[in-house]
Design a protein around this motif. Sequence first.
Motif, PDB file in Angstrom:
ATOM      1  N   GLY A 168       0.812  -1.201   0.000  1.00 22.72           N
ATOM      2  CA  GLY A 168       0.000   0.000   0.000  1.00 22.72           C
ATOM      3  C   GLY A 168       0.846   1.253   0.000  1.00 22.72           C
ATOM      4  N   SER A 169       0.171   2.384  -0.186  1.00 21.40           N
ATOM      5  CA  SER A 169       0.823   3.686  -0.154  1.00 21.40           C
ATOM      6  C   SER A 169       0.093   4.558   0.856  1.00 21.40           C
ATOM      7  N   TYR A 170       0.855   5.305   1.623  1.00 17.72           N
ATOM      8  CA  TYR A 170       0.319   6.121   2.703  1.00 17.72           C
ATOM      9  C   TYR A 170       0.713   7.583   2.471  1.00 17.72           C
ATOM     10  N   PHE A 171      -0.144   8.499   2.925  1.00 19.68           N
ATOM     11  CA  PHE A 171       0.141   9.921   2.774  1.00 19.68           C
ATOM     12  C   PHE A 171       0.023  10.597   4.131  1.00 19.68           C
ATOM     13  N   LYS A 172       1.161  11.090   4.626  1.00 24.46           N
ATOM     14  CA  LYS A 172       1.166  11.755   5.931  1.00 24.46           C
ATOM     15  C   LYS A 172       2.213  12.860   5.912  1.00 24.46           C
ATOM     16  N   ASP A 173       1.831  13.997   6.470  1.00 20.52           N
ATOM     17  CA  ASP A 173       2.749  15.140   6.564  1.00 20.52           C
ATOM     18  C   ASP A 173       3.358  15.487   5.207  1.00 20.52           C
ATOM     19  N   ASN A 174       2.519  15.421   4.183  1.00 20.09           N
ATOM     20  CA  ASN A 174       2.915  15.778   2.818  1.00 20.09           C
ATOM     21  C   ASN A 174       4.023  14.883   2.257  1.00 20.09           C
ATOM     22  N   ARG A 175       4.076  13.667   2.754  1.00 22.76           N
ATOM     23  CA  ARG A 175       5.015  12.683   2.228  1.00 22.76           C
ATOM     24  C   ARG A 175       4.266  11.380   1.935  1.00 22.76           C
ATOM     25  N   ILE A 176       4.757  10.667   0.945  1.00 22.52           N
ATOM     26  CA  ILE A 176       4.162   9.385   0.580  1.00 22.52           C
ATOM     27  C   ILE A 176       5.090   8.278   1.053  1.00 22.52           C
ATOM     28  N   TYR A 177       4.495   7.243   1.639  1.00 22.40           N
ATOM     29  CA  TYR A 177       5.254   6.089   2.119  1.00 22.40           C
ATOM     30  C   TYR A 177       4.711   4.849   1.422  1.00 22.40           C
ATOM     31  N   GLY A 178       5.601   4.095   0.790  1.00 23.46           N
ATOM     32  CA  GLY A 178       5.179   2.917   0.050  1.00 23.46           C
ATOM     33  C   GLY A 178       5.722   1.635   0.637  1.00 23.46           C
ATOM     34  N   HIS A 179       4.870   0.615   0.698  1.00 22.67           N
ATOM     35  CA  HIS A 179       5.305  -0.706   1.159  1.00 22.67           C
ATOM     36  C   HIS A 179       4.877  -1.759   0.165  1.00 22.67           C
ATOM     37  N   SER A 180       5.793  -2.661  -0.179  1.00 25.01           N
ATOM     38  CA  SER A 180       5.493  -3.804  -1.045  1.00 25.01           C
ATOM     39  C   SER A 180       5.374  -5.049  -0.198  1.00 25.01           C
ATOM     40  N   SER A 181       4.526  -5.981  -0.615  1.00 24.75           N
ATOM     41  CA  SER A 181       4.314  -7.206   0.152  1.00 24.75           C
ATOM     42  C   SER A 181       5.613  -7.972   0.334  1.00 24.75           C
ATOM     43  N   ASN A 182       5.708  -8.655   1.477  1.00 24.20           N
ATOM     44  CA  ASN A 182       6.818  -9.575   1.771  1.00 24.20           C
ATOM     45  C   ASN A 182       8.173  -8.886   1.842  1.00 24.20           C
ATOM     46  N   THR A 183       8.186  -7.619   2.232  1.00 27.96           N
ATOM     47  CA  THR A 183       9.454  -6.928   2.462  1.00 27.96           C
ATOM     48  C   THR A 183       9.357  -6.150   3.770  1.00 27.96           C
ATOM     49  N   ASN A 184      10.499  -5.787   4.300  1.00 30.03           N
ATOM     50  CA  ASN A 184      10.565  -4.921   5.478  1.00 30.03           C
ATOM     51  C   ASN A 184      11.057  -3.532   5.089  1.00 30.03           C
ATOM     52  N   ILE A 185      10.831  -3.176   3.855  1.00 32.31           N
ATOM     53  CA  ILE A 185      11.284  -1.893   3.333  1.00 32.31           C
ATOM     54  C   ILE A 185      10.110  -0.917   3.224  1.00 32.31           C
ATOM     55  N   ILE A 186      10.307   0.267   3.748  1.00 32.84           N
ATOM     56  CA  ILE A 186       9.376   1.372   3.548  1.00 32.84           C
ATOM     57  C   ILE A 186      10.101   2.420   2.711  1.00 32.84           C
ATOM     58  N   ARG A 187       9.477   2.813   1.622  1.00 36.17           N
ATOM     59  CA  ARG A 187      10.047   3.849   0.764  1.00 36.17           C
ATOM     60  C   ARG A 187       9.343   5.166   1.061  1.00 36.17           C
TER      61      ARG A 187
END
Length: 215
Positions: free
Chosen positions: A182-201
Amino acid sequence: MHPNKSLLLKKMNELILEYADDVVPVNRNIIVNFFKERNIPCRKDYIDFLARFGGNYSYFLQTGDFDCTFKEISEIYIEEPAEEMPSNDYALISNHTFADFYFIEYTTGHIYRPSIDIEGNYIFKYYSYKDIDSFLWCQLYYTYYKNFTTEIIHHLTDEELNKFFIDYHDYLLVGFPDSTAGSYFKDNRIYGHSSNTNIIREYILSDEFLRKLYK
């Protein structure tokens, strides 16, 4: 946080579309008449989408291998036996190189990549995109994001990742019901997560993009 997520998606889509210079429209009446002749329900957002983008296999759709051209869709309807297509509760929205057809559900607007049972019938279990705006955003954003963001990659522990999902739950912008992607929007920034990873972009939006977003 933008006051309305659906309006935020629409506004972002329009801003990112400024980078897409190969969009070609289709005459709306041609599309409507084609579907009426075949007794296929015409959702307004579906027809709007085909009329706006269906005249060319645009680059932002090629990156995800989604052929949403009206030419492709109409040819499939003409060539495929009617009994092998799903009921008129669904309409074809894209052919896909690796996943075959994608359909939009008439009542909800959800976009599905259905599975097929042993008898060859389509099974619509989980939607792939909540609606056309979410579908558009995913294709546009991940094609052009380098033009208006700075990316930071965060490697999280399992505990940190679980805390992220809790803390950012209310900020989900685009999500998928059968995965944690999923993709998240907070404090004017986007955070992306892909399944089966521990990485947040983390994507820091440019000042110009934010200015236009809140204009």
